[in-house]
Design a protein around this motif. Structure first.
Motif, short mmCIF file in Angstrom:
data_model
loop_
_atom_site.label_atom_id
_atom_site.label_comp_id
_atom_site.label_asym_id
_atom_site.label_seq_id
_atom_site.Cartn_x
_atom_site.Cartn_y
_atom_site.Cartn_z
N VAL A 270 3.97 -1.10 -6.87
CA VAL A 270 4.38 -1.23 -8.27
C VAL A 270 5.32 -0.11 -8.68
O VAL A 270 6.04 -0.24 -9.67
N GLN A 271 5.34 0.98 -7.92
CA GLN A 271 6.27 2.07 -8.21
C GLN A 271 7.54 1.97 -7.37
O GLN A 271 8.37 2.88 -7.38
N GLY A 272 7.69 0.85 -6.64
CA GLY A 272 8.89 0.63 -5.84
C GLY A 272 8.95 1.39 -4.53
O GLY A 272 10.00 1.44 -3.89
N ARG A 273 7.83 1.96 -4.09
CA ARG A 273 7.79 2.74 -2.85
C ARG A 273 7.33 1.80 -1.72
O ARG A 273 6.22 1.90 -1.20
N LEU A 274 8.21 0.90 -1.33
CA LEU A 274 7.81 -0.19 -0.43
C LEU A 274 7.55 0.30 0.99
O LEU A 274 6.66 -0.22 1.67
N ALA A 275 8.33 1.28 1.46
CA ALA A 275 8.10 1.80 2.81
C ALA A 275 6.74 2.46 2.90
O ALA A 275 6.01 2.28 3.89
N LEU A 276 6.37 3.22 1.87
CA LEU A 276 5.06 3.85 1.84
C LEU A 276 3.95 2.80 1.80
O LEU A 276 2.94 2.92 2.50
N ALA A 277 4.16 1.76 0.99
CA ALA A 277 3.16 0.69 0.91
C ALA A 277 2.96 0.03 2.27
O ALA A 277 1.82 -0.24 2.67
N ALA A 278 4.04 -0.21 2.98
CA ALA A 278 3.93 -0.83 4.30
C ALA A 278 3.19 0.07 5.27
O ALA A 278 2.37 -0.40 6.08
N ASP A 279 3.46 1.38 5.20
CA ASP A 279 2.77 2.32 6.08
C ASP A 279 1.27 2.37 5.78
O ASP A 279 0.43 2.38 6.68
N LYS B 122 -11.22 1.12 3.31
CA LYS B 122 -10.35 -0.07 3.30
C LYS B 122 -9.94 -0.41 1.87
O LYS B 122 -8.77 -0.66 1.59
N ARG B 123 -10.87 -0.42 0.93
CA ARG B 123 -10.54 -0.70 -0.47
C ARG B 123 -9.54 0.32 -1.01
O ARG B 123 -8.59 -0.02 -1.72
N ILE B 124 -9.79 1.58 -0.68
CA ILE B 124 -8.92 2.64 -1.17
C ILE B 124 -7.52 2.47 -0.61
O ILE B 124 -6.51 2.63 -1.32
N GLY B 125 -7.43 2.14 0.67
CA GLY B 125 -6.12 1.91 1.27
C GLY B 125 -5.37 0.77 0.60
O GLY B 125 -4.15 0.88 0.33
N ASP B 126 -6.07 -0.31 0.32
CA ASP B 126 -5.43 -1.44 -0.36
C ASP B 126 -4.93 -1.02 -1.75
O ASP B 126 -3.83 -1.41 -2.18
N ALA B 127 -5.73 -0.22 -2.45
CA ALA B 127 -5.33 0.23 -3.79
C ALA B 127 -4.12 1.17 -3.71
O ALA B 127 -3.21 1.09 -4.55
N ARG B 128 -4.10 2.05 -2.72
CA ARG B 128 -2.94 2.95 -2.57
C ARG B 128 -1.67 2.14 -2.29
O ARG B 128 -0.59 2.45 -2.84
N ALA B 129 -1.80 1.12 -1.45
CA ALA B 129 -0.63 0.29 -1.15
C ALA B 129 -0.13 -0.42 -2.40
O ALA B 129 1.08 -0.49 -2.66
N ALA B 130 -1.07 -0.94 -3.21
CA ALA B 130 -0.67 -1.63 -4.44
C ALA B 130 0.02 -0.68 -5.41
O ALA B 130 1.03 -1.03 -6.04
N LEU B 131 -0.51 0.54 -5.53
CA LEU B 131 0.11 1.53 -6.42
C LEU B 131 1.53 1.89 -5.94
O LEU B 131 2.44 2.03 -6.75
N ALA B 132 1.68 2.01 -4.64
CA ALA B 132 3.00 2.32 -4.10
C ALA B 132 3.98 1.18 -4.38
O ALA B 132 5.14 1.41 -4.74
#
Length: 252
Positions: free
Chosen positions: A225-234, A213-223
Protein backbone atom coordinates in the motif's frame (compact mmCIF):
# COMPACT_ATOMS: atom_id res chain seq x y z
CA UNK A 1 -12.88 -35.55 24.37
CA UNK A 2 -10.08 -34.69 26.79
CA UNK A 3 -7.70 -33.90 23.91
CA UNK A 4 -10.43 -31.94 22.12
CA UNK A 5 -11.21 -29.89 25.24
CA UNK A 6 -7.52 -29.16 25.77
CA UNK A 7 -7.25 -28.06 22.14
CA UNK A 8 -10.13 -25.60 22.54
CA UNK A 9 -8.40 -24.04 25.54
CA UNK A 10 -5.07 -23.81 23.69
CA UNK A 11 -6.65 -22.19 20.62
CA UNK A 12 -9.48 -20.04 21.94
CA UNK A 13 -8.11 -18.99 25.34
CA UNK A 14 -4.33 -19.10 24.91
CA UNK A 15 -4.03 -18.26 21.20
CA UNK A 16 -1.66 -21.21 20.67
CA UNK A 17 -2.65 -22.62 17.28
CA UNK A 18 0.33 -24.96 17.01
CA UNK A 19 -0.47 -26.73 20.27
CA UNK A 20 -4.15 -26.79 19.36
CA UNK A 21 -3.40 -28.47 16.02
CA UNK A 22 -1.27 -31.10 17.73
CA UNK A 23 -3.99 -31.87 20.28
CA UNK A 24 -6.69 -32.08 17.62
CA UNK A 25 -4.48 -34.47 15.65
CA UNK A 26 -4.24 -36.63 18.74
CA UNK A 27 -8.02 -36.51 19.23
CA UNK A 28 -8.73 -37.58 15.65
CA UNK A 29 -6.12 -40.34 15.87
CA UNK A 30 -7.81 -41.72 18.98
CA UNK A 31 -11.25 -41.44 17.33
CA UNK A 32 -11.06 -41.38 13.53
CA UNK A 33 -14.77 -40.52 13.34
CA UNK A 34 -14.60 -37.46 15.65
CA UNK A 35 -16.42 -35.07 13.30
CA UNK A 36 -16.34 -31.95 15.49
CA UNK A 37 -12.62 -32.35 16.15
CA UNK A 38 -12.10 -32.49 12.37
CA UNK A 39 -14.28 -29.40 11.99
CA UNK A 40 -12.25 -27.46 14.56
CA UNK A 41 -9.07 -28.65 12.87
CA UNK A 42 -10.44 -27.25 9.61
CA UNK A 43 -10.90 -23.85 11.24
CA UNK A 44 -7.52 -23.63 12.95
CA UNK A 45 -5.57 -24.99 9.97
CA UNK A 46 -7.24 -22.42 7.73
CA UNK A 47 -6.58 -19.58 10.16
CA UNK A 48 -2.92 -20.52 10.54
CA UNK A 49 -2.23 -20.65 6.80
CA UNK A 50 -1.98 -24.42 6.27
CA UNK A 51 -2.02 -25.80 2.70
CA UNK A 52 -5.47 -26.15 1.14
CA UNK A 53 -4.97 -29.90 0.68
CA UNK A 54 -4.73 -30.34 4.46
CA UNK A 55 -7.70 -28.08 5.15
CA UNK A 56 -9.93 -29.81 2.61
CA UNK A 57 -8.89 -33.26 3.86
CA UNK A 58 -10.17 -32.63 7.37
CA UNK A 59 -13.38 -31.15 5.94
CA UNK A 60 -14.00 -34.43 4.12
CA UNK A 61 -13.48 -36.37 7.34
CA UNK A 62 -15.90 -34.13 9.22
CA UNK A 63 -18.58 -34.35 6.53
CA UNK A 64 -18.21 -38.13 6.15
CA UNK A 65 -18.89 -38.56 9.88
CA UNK A 66 -21.62 -35.95 10.32
CA UNK A 67 -24.30 -38.62 10.88
CA UNK A 68 -22.69 -39.31 14.27
CA UNK A 69 -23.55 -35.78 15.37
CA UNK A 70 -26.64 -34.19 16.95
CA UNK A 71 -28.66 -31.89 14.69
CA UNK A 72 -26.96 -28.66 15.81
CA UNK A 73 -23.46 -29.95 15.10
CA UNK A 74 -24.59 -31.40 11.75
CA UNK A 75 -25.63 -27.92 10.65
CA UNK A 76 -22.16 -26.63 11.55
CA UNK A 77 -20.42 -29.38 9.60
CA UNK A 78 -22.73 -28.85 6.62
CA UNK A 79 -21.79 -25.17 6.61
CA UNK A 80 -18.11 -26.09 6.67
CA UNK A 81 -18.57 -28.42 3.70
CA UNK A 82 -20.24 -25.69 1.62
CA UNK A 83 -17.52 -23.22 2.60
CA UNK A 84 -14.60 -25.47 1.73
CA UNK A 85 -15.46 -28.21 -0.75
CA UNK A 86 -18.61 -27.16 -2.60
CA UNK A 87 -18.72 -23.40 -2.20
CA UNK A 88 -22.32 -22.24 -1.95
CA UNK A 89 -22.90 -19.03 0.08
CA UNK A 90 -26.71 -19.38 0.37
CA UNK A 91 -26.31 -22.90 1.77
CA UNK A 92 -23.60 -21.72 4.16
CA UNK A 93 -25.84 -18.94 5.47
CA UNK A 94 -28.81 -21.33 5.69
CA UNK A 95 -26.82 -23.92 7.64
CA UNK A 96 -25.47 -21.39 10.15
CA UNK A 97 -28.92 -19.83 10.41
CA UNK A 98 -30.39 -23.25 11.23
CA UNK A 99 -27.74 -23.72 13.90
CA UNK A 100 -28.64 -20.37 15.45
CA UNK A 101 -32.32 -21.30 15.45
CA UNK A 102 -31.40 -24.30 17.59
CA UNK A 103 -28.91 -22.34 19.75
CA UNK A 104 -28.99 -18.52 19.41
CA UNK A 105 -25.76 -18.25 21.43
CA UNK A 106 -23.75 -20.78 19.43
CA UNK A 107 -20.34 -19.15 19.07
CA UNK A 108 -19.24 -21.18 16.05
CA UNK A 109 -22.31 -20.14 14.06
CA UNK A 110 -22.16 -16.51 15.24
CA UNK A 111 -18.47 -16.23 14.38
CA UNK A 112 -18.57 -17.91 10.99
CA UNK A 113 -21.76 -16.24 9.83
CA UNK A 114 -20.24 -12.89 10.78
CA UNK A 115 -17.19 -13.82 8.70
CA UNK A 116 -19.40 -14.67 5.70
CA UNK A 117 -21.21 -11.34 5.99
CA UNK A 118 -17.87 -9.51 6.25
CA UNK A 119 -16.69 -11.25 3.08
CA UNK A 120 -19.91 -10.13 1.38
CA UNK A 121 -19.42 -6.55 2.67
CA UNK A 122 -22.65 -6.77 4.66
CA UNK A 123 -21.02 -4.88 7.49
CA UNK A 124 -23.98 -4.15 9.82
CA UNK A 125 -25.08 -7.79 9.83
CA UNK A 126 -21.51 -8.93 10.48
CA UNK A 127 -21.02 -6.42 13.30
CA UNK A 128 -24.29 -7.38 15.01
CA UNK A 129 -23.40 -11.07 15.10
CA UNK A 130 -19.76 -10.55 16.06
CA UNK A 131 -20.49 -8.09 18.86
CA UNK A 132 -23.08 -10.49 20.22
CA UNK A 133 -20.41 -13.19 20.25
CA UNK A 134 -17.90 -10.96 22.10
CA UNK A 135 -20.45 -10.55 24.89
CA UNK A 136 -20.67 -14.31 25.30
CA UNK A 137 -16.97 -15.18 25.29
CA UNK A 138 -13.59 -13.49 24.99
CA UNK A 139 -12.00 -15.21 22.01
CA UNK A 140 -9.98 -13.69 19.18
CA UNK A 141 -12.14 -14.65 16.14
CA UNK A 142 -15.20 -12.80 17.38
CA UNK A 143 -13.16 -9.67 18.02
CA UNK A 144 -11.51 -9.85 14.62
CA UNK A 145 -14.87 -10.03 12.84
CA UNK A 146 -16.30 -7.19 14.92
CA UNK A 147 -13.29 -4.92 14.32
CA UNK A 148 -13.28 -5.61 10.56
CA UNK A 149 -16.96 -4.68 10.32
CA UNK A 150 -16.56 -1.58 12.49
CA UNK A 151 -13.54 -0.29 10.57
CA UNK A 152 -15.34 -0.82 7.25
CA UNK A 153 -18.16 1.40 8.53
CA UNK A 154 -15.81 4.06 9.88
CA UNK A 155 -16.48 3.20 13.54
CA UNK A 156 -12.84 3.52 14.59
CA UNK A 157 -13.58 4.60 18.18
CA UNK A 158 -15.75 1.53 18.86
CA UNK A 159 -13.20 -0.71 17.16
CA UNK A 160 -10.35 0.72 19.26
CA UNK A 161 -12.30 0.23 22.48
CA UNK A 162 -13.02 -3.38 21.55
CA UNK A 163 -9.35 -4.07 20.78
CA UNK A 164 -8.27 -2.66 24.13
CA UNK A 165 -10.88 -4.80 25.88
CA UNK A 166 -9.36 -7.84 24.18
CA UNK A 167 -5.84 -6.77 25.22
CA UNK A 168 -6.94 -6.55 28.86
CA UNK A 169 -8.65 -9.95 28.84
CA UNK A 170 -5.50 -11.99 29.42
CA UNK A 171 -1.99 -12.68 28.12
CA UNK A 172 -3.25 -15.24 25.61
CA UNK A 173 -5.14 -12.53 23.71
CA UNK A 174 -2.46 -9.83 23.65
CA UNK A 175 -0.94 -11.03 20.37
CA UNK A 176 -4.24 -10.76 18.51
CA UNK A 177 -4.91 -7.38 20.12
CA UNK A 178 -1.57 -6.14 18.78
CA UNK A 179 -2.40 -7.54 15.36
CA UNK A 180 -5.72 -5.71 15.36
CA UNK A 181 -3.94 -2.50 16.35
CA UNK A 182 -1.95 -2.92 13.14
CA UNK A 183 -5.21 -3.04 11.20
CA UNK A 184 -6.51 0.06 12.98
CA UNK A 185 -3.28 1.98 12.34
CA UNK A 186 -3.38 0.95 8.68
CA UNK A 187 -6.97 2.16 8.38
CA UNK A 188 -5.77 5.55 9.70
CA UNK A 189 -2.92 5.45 7.15
CA UNK A 190 -0.53 5.60 10.11
CA UNK A 191 2.01 3.19 8.66
CA UNK A 192 4.81 3.95 11.17
CA UNK A 193 2.49 2.98 14.04
CA UNK A 194 1.42 -0.18 12.20
CA UNK A 195 5.05 -1.12 11.59
CA UNK A 196 5.99 -0.50 15.23
CA UNK A 197 3.20 -2.80 16.44
CA UNK A 198 4.30 -5.49 14.00
CA UNK A 199 7.90 -5.19 15.18
CA UNK A 200 6.80 -5.64 18.80
CA UNK A 201 4.55 -8.56 17.88
CA UNK A 202 7.33 -10.23 15.91
CA UNK A 203 9.65 -9.97 18.90
CA UNK A 204 7.06 -11.38 21.31
CA UNK A 205 6.01 -14.21 18.99
CA UNK A 206 9.39 -15.02 17.45
CA UNK A 207 9.12 -18.69 18.46
CA UNK A 208 5.59 -19.15 17.07
CA UNK A 209 5.75 -19.92 13.37
CA UNK A 210 2.05 -19.44 12.70
CA UNK A 211 2.33 -15.89 14.04
CA UNK A 212 5.47 -15.21 12.03
CA UNK A 213 3.52 -16.15 8.90
CA UNK A 214 0.70 -13.71 9.77
CA UNK A 215 3.22 -10.99 10.54
CA UNK A 216 5.00 -11.57 7.24
CA UNK A 217 1.74 -11.29 5.32
CA UNK A 218 0.92 -8.04 7.15
CA UNK A 219 4.37 -6.58 6.42
CA UNK A 220 3.96 -7.41 2.74
CA UNK A 221 0.53 -5.75 2.66
CA UNK A 222 1.89 -2.62 4.34
CA UNK A 223 4.74 -2.45 1.85
CA UNK A 224 2.33 -2.81 -1.08
CA UNK A 225 0.00 0.00 0.00
CA UNK A 226 3.03 2.28 0.32
CA UNK A 227 4.19 1.39 -3.20
CA UNK A 228 7.23 -0.60 -2.03
CA UNK A 229 6.55 -3.53 -4.35
CA UNK A 230 10.07 -5.00 -4.41
CA UNK A 231 10.09 -5.13 -0.61
CA UNK A 232 6.63 -6.71 -0.60
CA UNK A 233 7.80 -9.41 -3.01
CA UNK A 234 10.86 -10.12 -0.87
CA UNK A 235 8.71 -10.43 2.28
CA UNK A 236 6.34 -12.76 0.43
CA UNK A 237 9.26 -15.01 -0.52
CA UNK A 238 10.37 -15.13 3.12
CA UNK A 239 6.82 -15.95 4.20
CA UNK A 240 6.62 -18.82 1.71
CA UNK A 241 9.92 -20.21 2.99
CA UNK A 242 8.60 -20.01 6.54
CA UNK A 243 5.43 -21.84 5.50
CA UNK A 244 7.54 -24.64 4.06
CA UNK A 245 9.57 -24.83 7.31
CA UNK A 246 6.39 -25.32 9.33
CA UNK A 247 5.86 -28.64 7.54
CA UNK A 248 2.46 -29.30 9.07
CA UNK A 249 1.93 -33.06 8.91
CA UNK A 250 -0.42 -34.31 6.18
CA UNK A 251 -3.91 -35.51 7.02
CA UNK A 252 -4.66 -39.09 6.04
Amino acid sequence: MRKYSQALIAIDRDGDDERGIALLREATTLDTGFAMAYRKLWAVLGNSGAPFTQVSAVTRHAYANRDRLPELERHLVDATYYEDLDYDPPRIISAYGSALERDPDNLVALNNLALIYNNQHQWPQAESLAVRATRLEISAPQYVNAVVAMVAQGNSADATALVEKLARSGPGQLAMARFLRVRLAGARLDYPAATAELDQLAQEQRAVRSWQKRIGDARAALAEVQGRLALAADIDRQAMALAEQRALPPTT
